[in-house]
Design an enzyme around this catalytic site. Sequence first.
Site, PDB file in Angstrom:
ATOM      1  N   ASN A 252     -12.531  -1.317  -5.219  1.00  0.00           N
ATOM      2  CA  ASN A 252     -12.085  -1.474  -6.527  1.00  0.00           C
ATOM      3  C   ASN A 252     -13.544  -2.076  -7.193  1.00  0.00           C
ATOM      4  O   ASN A 252     -13.763  -3.273  -6.713  1.00  0.00           O
ATOM      5  CB  ASN A 252     -10.983  -2.015  -6.861  1.00  0.00           C
TER       6      ASN A 252
ATOM      7  N   TYR B  36       0.629  -1.138   0.028  1.00  0.00           N
ATOM      8  CA  TYR B  36       0.018   0.051  -0.096  1.00  0.00           C
ATOM      9  C   TYR B  36       1.001   1.193   0.084  1.00  0.00           C
ATOM     10  O   TYR B  36       0.521   2.342  -0.563  1.00  0.00           O
ATOM     11  CB  TYR B  36      -0.860  -0.004   1.049  1.00  0.00           C
TER      12      TYR B  36
ATOM     13  N   CYS C 228      -6.467  -5.588  -7.903  1.00  0.00           N
ATOM     14  CA  CYS C 228      -6.412  -4.934  -6.519  1.00  0.00           C
ATOM     15  C   CYS C 228      -5.739  -6.238  -5.659  1.00  0.00           C
ATOM     16  O   CYS C 228      -5.238  -6.148  -4.524  1.00  0.00           O
ATOM     17  CB  CYS C 228      -7.746  -4.491  -6.162  1.00  0.00           C
ATOM     18  N   HIS C 229      -5.750  -7.366  -6.254  1.00  0.00           N
ATOM     19  CA  HIS C 229      -5.284  -8.737  -5.696  1.00  0.00           C
ATOM     20  C   HIS C 229      -3.766  -8.694  -5.509  1.00  0.00           C
ATOM     21  O   HIS C 229      -3.226  -9.276  -4.589  1.00  0.00           O
ATOM     22  CB  HIS C 229      -5.755 -10.037  -6.217  1.00  0.00           C
TER      23      HIS C 229
ATOM     24  N   GLU D 198      -0.719 -16.335 -11.446  1.00  0.00           N
ATOM     25  CA  GLU D 198       0.353 -15.289 -12.035  1.00  0.00           C
ATOM     26  C   GLU D 198       1.721 -15.712 -11.732  1.00  0.00           C
ATOM     27  O   GLU D 198       2.481 -15.426 -12.509  1.00  0.00           O
ATOM     28  CB  GLU D 198      -0.046 -13.873 -11.439  1.00  0.00           C
TER      29      GLU D 198
END
Length: 193
Positions: free
Chosen positions: A146, A123, A154-155, A181
């Site tokens: 979001n 953040y 946002c993950h 990912e």
Amino acid sequence: MTTINDSSTTSALRLPNSSAPVHSTVLGTAVGPVLLTSDGEHLTGLYLDTSDEITRRVHAGYGVVPTPAEGLAIFTETEAQLREYFAGDRTEFDLPLAAVGTEFRRSVWKALTGIPYGRTAGYGELAAALGRPGAARAVGAANGKNPISIVVPCHRVIGADGSLTGYAWGEEKKRHLLDLEQMRRRRTDGAAN
């Protein structure tokens, strides 16, 4: 530390057409059913839940209850790109996006699209990338609002200590997306060497 890119291949986040009806459809995905919303041209929401609470959230944001619509071009394209993403064949989305939110929230959501696939950012890093280094909590709050999950990633935002904090859809779904990912990124990086 992750570098947050200034530009992204994801279309710019614009405000939805306020006079258009809100269309919706539900898709089955690797993380369960998702609710998509659109103003007819842009993807305005991708919610990793289909509960009444989400319908109320959409209603509160747009002032109308979403109307189910099958075969809308934006939904067809979003479904195709999500399928490719979950198969590990897509690392970036190319969809027209529009989201209801304050200017600050939209700036945070745009910054999220600059976190590279398979990477994470804190953040504080996101706040610094926005030129507001003391605004980590405000960035966290905007991140949690979001409306276009996965596409606006946002993950990929984690706690300063590396913990999977603050994901509205639950830690299990966040872990699934990050693992997907990171596994593909390792395969791609390994093949490049």
